[in-house]
Design an enzyme around this catalytic site. Sequence first.
Site, PDB file in Angstrom:
ATOM      1  CG  ASP A  75      -1.854  -1.174   1.280  1.00 34.88           C
ATOM      2  OD1 ASP A  75      -2.557  -1.394   0.284  1.00 34.88           O
ATOM      3  OD2 ASP A  75      -1.856  -1.877   2.299  1.00 34.88           O
ATOM      4  CG  ASP A 116      -1.403   4.064   3.687  1.00 35.52           C
ATOM      5  OD1 ASP A 116      -2.200   3.757   2.785  1.00 35.52           O
ATOM      6  OD2 ASP A 116      -1.162   3.330   4.668  1.00 35.52           O
ATOM      7  CG  ASP A 124       2.097   2.205  14.455  1.00 35.29           C
ATOM      8  OD1 ASP A 124       2.972   2.741  13.747  1.00 35.29           O
ATOM      9  OD2 ASP A 124       1.299   1.351  14.012  1.00 35.29           O
TER      10      ASP A 124
END
Length: 450
Positions: free
Chosen positions: A63, A65, A143
């Site tokens: 992906d 992002d 995170d």
Amino acid sequence: MDKALPAARALEVITPRAQHSISRQQIQPNALKVLYRLHQSGYQAYLVGGGVRDLLLGQQPKDFDITTDATPDQVRQLFNNCRLVGRRFRLAHVLFGRDRVEVATFRAHHTTANEHNAQQNEQGRLLRDNVYGTIEEDAQRRDFTINSLYYNIADFTVHDYTGGLKDLRQGVIRLIGDAESRYREDPVRMLRAVRFAAKLQMPISECTAKPIQNLAPLLLEIPAARLFEESLKLLQSGCGYATYRLLEHYHLFTPLFPSMAPTLNGPYAHQLKQMLQQALQSCDQRLATGKTVNPAFLFAALLWYPLLTQVEQQPVSDGVNRYTLFMQEASKILATQCRSLAIPRRFTIAMREIWQLQQRLPRCQTARAQKLQLHPKFRAAFDLLAFRAAIEGGPLIPLVAWWQEFQQQHPQTHTQQPRARDNDPSAKRPRTRRRRHTPHTDDPQLHRHR
């Protein structure tokens, strides 16, 4: 001594284009379109997260992002093919056919001044998080350090605010900020730590790993639908067996699969552990060769021995045969499992069919076998039978051999070939005239023309 990463870091490290390996040719064209449109419209636009991490590691990201200082509403104004999603995290999805580019706005820290945009429960878990800020604040809100790297489309530099480049070079998974607080904000971060450790073959830092075992029960508070999606990422990442071993080590596996706990302490404990290894390693091998894995088959294999344990613990009452008891217990174990992982109905139906066929496969008369081979879930059921034979041995070994020979002698090729009608445009279904409905009545005048 391993120390937790401080909640903020003043020093920003900018790596110029000549000193990193990321090329625009490696970035998905649709993601580039979004980056350029944002930049040309006067907004900051960065590729962020796992996409930057994987490109720096020489891997192809799954992906791409994007993060920006544009709000979700401003992003929607720029793209006609955009929709806003999420309540807890407000995101913009820019759609290109089946491709989707996710765009997030820079997030800031929570303060009492923006309580209407951010909310936490008594345990510290985030319920709503739509507080917008700067890129520096956004980096601290992410995170893990290795996921907090930004590729700037304006000058092709890589920005690091949390020491992610250093951790990437050293090969370590480290959480940003106080680990216990971050896990309480979102317990799924514990699963993400394990997934990245298995996928990237990196150890979890001591400060990041230390609270996980004690906080593992927090996963019980996460919606079952979200945990199901996370379980697919964990077990179908291409390193499912390594992930499972880490989940077991950190006591995270039981909250995901509570129906397995009694079996792991029962007479089928050894068989269940072998099934876990065999099924997950087979899944990893299929994914490595570009093949797909049906979640229904994977969950049917993992839950087979827990189902068998429940069946054998139930006495057969008068009027209830073993097959009926078997299917009743199948419904019960699926209900138990779906309380922790919301397995969609299309998968649970397939799982029941695979389990049901385990009762029918031993009846291998030729006439019945030919009909059974046409069942849509026959191949999955046979694969599960082969797993069981490798684990249990005994009469299952000649049974699997019989079915292998039967499939070679009776290949069902016609089930994979289109019918002549499907390829013949002139072979249309004949029109049928709809019958006129006449209401029921006893009036003889209405029966004259019938």
